[in-house]
Scaffold this motif. Sequence first.
Motif, short mmCIF file in Angstrom:
data_model
loop_
_atom_site.label_atom_id
_atom_site.label_comp_id
_atom_site.label_asym_id
_atom_site.label_seq_id
_atom_site.Cartn_x
_atom_site.Cartn_y
_atom_site.Cartn_z
N VAL A 49 0.89 -1.23 0.22
CA VAL A 49 0.01 0.04 0.06
C VAL A 49 0.88 1.30 0.00
N GLU A 50 0.76 2.09 -0.87
CA GLU A 50 1.65 3.51 -1.11
C GLU A 50 0.50 4.36 -1.25
N GLY A 51 0.01 5.23 -0.23
CA GLY A 51 -0.89 6.15 -0.19
C GLY A 51 -2.20 5.39 -0.63
N ALA A 52 -2.93 6.00 -1.82
CA ALA A 52 -4.37 5.13 -2.26
C ALA A 52 -3.84 4.24 -2.99
N ALA A 53 -2.75 3.86 -3.42
CA ALA A 53 -2.29 3.11 -4.58
C ALA A 53 -1.96 1.64 -3.96
N LEU A 54 -2.51 0.62 -4.68
CA LEU A 54 -2.07 -0.54 -4.17
C LEU A 54 -1.23 -1.43 -5.48
N GLN A 83 -1.60 -5.26 2.23
CA GLN A 83 -2.66 -5.68 2.17
C GLN A 83 -3.01 -7.20 1.63
N ARG A 137 -5.57 -5.58 6.28
CA ARG A 137 -4.54 -4.40 5.97
C ARG A 137 -3.61 -4.48 7.31
#
Length: 117
Positions: A27-32, A62, A90
């Motif tokens: 998980v990088e901010g809102a990006a998967l 996640q 998560r």
Amino acid sequence: MGRLTTHVLDAAHGCPGSSIQVELYRVEGAALELVAKAETNSDGRCDTPLLQGDDYRSGVYQLQFHAGDYYRARGVTLPEPAFLDVVVLRFGISAEQEHYHVPLLISPYSYSTYRGS
């Protein structure tokens, strides 16, 4: 050296959760970012760690377990949409040198998890 492992137990049938599709995302901010895909074996475990070596680093991850597909394949009639179709966990890895084990105990209507050993 650290690694990430998982296993699934089917509480409804009292057995390991075999042939369950598992995906691991970073998980990088809102990006998967998809890091690994696996399927549980007859003991409910993945044959190799989901994360190890140079890919194993601290951060937020996640896990996604396709529990609905598993129960449908076992012949369990689920409502549509299923109450628990994909179980999403998560969690954070903060100690890169440690083994993180994330077990999942499932039924068609509930789940639990913890940091195992």
